[in-house]
Write a protein that holds these residues in place. Structure first.
Motif, PDB file in Angstrom:
ATOM      1  N   GLY A   2      -9.653  75.234  35.315  1.00 41.02           N
ATOM      2  CA  GLY A   2     -10.373  74.793  33.937  1.00 41.02           C
ATOM      3  C   GLY A   2     -10.865  73.508  33.775  1.00 41.02           C
ATOM      4  N   LEU A   3     -10.210  72.882  32.654  1.00 38.57           N
ATOM      5  CA  LEU A   3     -10.536  71.448  32.434  1.00 38.57           C
ATOM      6  C   LEU A   3     -10.115  70.481  33.414  1.00 38.57           C
ATOM      7  CD1 LEU A   3      -9.567  70.885  28.636  1.00 38.57           C
ATOM      8  CD2 LEU A   3     -12.032  71.294  29.801  1.00 38.57           C
ATOM      9  N   LEU A   6     -12.722  70.048  36.064  1.00 43.21           N
ATOM     10  CA  LEU A   6     -14.037  69.623  35.516  1.00 43.21           C
ATOM     11  C   LEU A   6     -14.183  67.939  35.757  1.00 43.21           C
ATOM     12  CD1 LEU A   6     -15.818  70.616  32.339  1.00 43.21           C
ATOM     13  CD2 LEU A   6     -16.060  68.335  33.268  1.00 43.21           C
ATOM     14  N   LEU A  31      -8.640  65.709  29.844  1.00 45.48           N
ATOM     15  CA  LEU A  31      -9.670  65.750  31.069  1.00 45.48           C
ATOM     16  C   LEU A  31      -9.090  64.626  31.836  1.00 45.48           C
ATOM     17  CD1 LEU A  31     -11.793  66.574  28.608  1.00 45.48           C
ATOM     18  CD2 LEU A  31     -12.839  67.028  30.789  1.00 45.48           C
ATOM     19  N   LEU A 103     -17.136  76.251  32.067  1.00 47.88           N
ATOM     20  CA  LEU A 103     -15.797  76.702  32.112  1.00 47.88           C
ATOM     21  C   LEU A 103     -15.802  78.345  32.715  1.00 47.88           C
ATOM     22  CD1 LEU A 103     -14.077  74.991  29.245  1.00 47.88           C
ATOM     23  CD2 LEU A 103     -14.134  74.097  31.396  1.00 47.88           C
ATOM     24  N   CYS A 154     -16.284  65.526  25.672  1.00 46.96           N
ATOM     25  CA  CYS A 154     -15.024  65.869  25.766  1.00 46.96           C
ATOM     26  C   CYS A 154     -14.332  66.802  24.802  1.00 46.96           C
ATOM     27  CB  CYS A 154     -14.021  64.607  26.215  1.00 46.96           C
ATOM     28  SG  CYS A 154     -14.348  64.028  27.631  1.00 46.96           S
ATOM     29  N   LEU A 157     -15.529  70.353  25.096  1.00 45.41           N
ATOM     30  CA  LEU A 157     -14.811  71.029  25.875  1.00 45.41           C
ATOM     31  C   LEU A 157     -13.588  71.464  25.888  1.00 45.41           C
ATOM     32  CD1 LEU A 157     -16.329  68.721  28.978  1.00 45.41           C
ATOM     33  CD2 LEU A 157     -16.682  71.287  28.751  1.00 45.41           C
ATOM     34  N   SER A 158     -12.809  70.656  25.083  1.00 49.11           N
ATOM     35  CA  SER A 158     -11.283  70.952  24.800  1.00 49.11           C
ATOM     36  C   SER A 158     -11.514  72.070  24.047  1.00 49.11           C
ATOM     37  CB  SER A 158     -10.874  69.666  24.230  1.00 49.11           C
ATOM     38  OG  SER A 158     -10.980  69.390  22.925  1.00 49.11           O
ATOM     39  N   ALA A 161     -11.907  75.252  26.045  1.00 48.58           N
ATOM     40  CA  ALA A 161     -10.728  75.496  26.778  1.00 48.58           C
ATOM     41  C   ALA A 161      -9.775  76.360  25.968  1.00 48.58           C
ATOM     42  CB  ALA A 161     -10.328  74.307  27.425  1.00 48.58           C
TER      43      ALA A 161
END
Length: 245
Positions: A2-3, A6, A31, A103, A154, A157-158, A161
């Motif tokens: 996952g993160l 990355l 991250l 992801l 970020c 992306l969070s 996730a």
């Protein structure tokens, strides 16, 4: 992965305060994998460490490499951030819609690439990415600070996730270095047969890279393409041998 798998890749960052701010916001959103390509400042300077506050461990564990291909080694997906509008074949996408793609294979490494503070990424560097994102801003002031751009991505992306990763479409892609090997072999063949010339090869290969990157090649597909090139090389060699008889 996952993160955790990355990579946030910064190409030639020049500001230690920016780097410190970036690792801080990376930790805010979960991250931890920072790669610095030929940094133009000391990433462990007092300024950077002070700005990092409680994220100094990300700064201290950052990987330093000389080139972008090194930073992307092992990655199967890469997105580059840019403010430039590229060709219609490679559209500039919104981070919210594009970043979830990184992801889709949570067990494999991926990368989000950011360019220099003053001039972003070069055309050659952009060719290593599969997709391109631009952050929409007000027309009154379009320029974004590097750390701010990283923070926005970020955050997105969070949020991705937190979704059930099983709901995302799963597609296994070839690692970037595997595709790069194909590009090198293709260029060599095209030079041999006169389709490209040394002074035009970079420009023409950029077009081929864009075409294949849009296709999101799988490992087996790259093997098939390389098999075709190997057969072409065999045919060229046998033709030359026949002519010399």
């Amino acid at each position: 992965m996952g993160l955790a798998g990355l990579r946030i890749v910064l190409v030639e960052p020049a500001g230690p305060i920016n780097i410190g701010a970036i690792v801080r916001v990376m930790k805010n959103f979960g991250l931890y994998n920072l790669v610095l390509v030929n940094p133009q400042c000391d990433p462990l300077s007092t300024e950077a460490l002070m700005m990092a506050v409680h994220a100094q461990e990300i700064l201290e564990s950052a990987v330093l490499v000389a080139t972008l291909p090194e930073a992307l080694h092992g990655c199967v997906r890469a997105i580059a951030t840019t403010g430039r509008v590229r060709s219609l074949e490679t559209p500039l996408e919104n981070p919210r819609t594009a970043l979830p793609w990184l992801l889709e294979e949570p067990e494999k490494p991926t990368a989000l690439i950011f360019g220099r503070e003053d001039r972003g990424l070069s055309n050659e560097e952009l060719n290593y990415a599969h997709r391109f994102v631009g952050i929409p801003t007000s027309k009154d002031y379009v320029a974004l600070n590097l750390a701010t751009a990283v923070a926005i991505c970020c955050y997105e992306l969070s949020q991705c996730a937190q979704l059930d990763i099983q709901t995302l479409p799963q597609t296994e892609l070839a690692p970037i270095e595997v595709v790069e090997g194909y590009y090198q072999q293709l260029e060599s063949i095209l030079l041999k047969i006169g389709y490209v010339y040394p002074h035009t090869a970079a420009s023409r290969m950029g077009k081929f890279r864009q075409l294949y990157n849009r296709a999101h090649l799988k490992t087996g597909e790259v093997a098939m393409l390389r098999g075709i090139l190997q057969q072409v090389e065999w045919a060229l060699k046998n033709q030359k041998n026949s002519e010399n008889l």
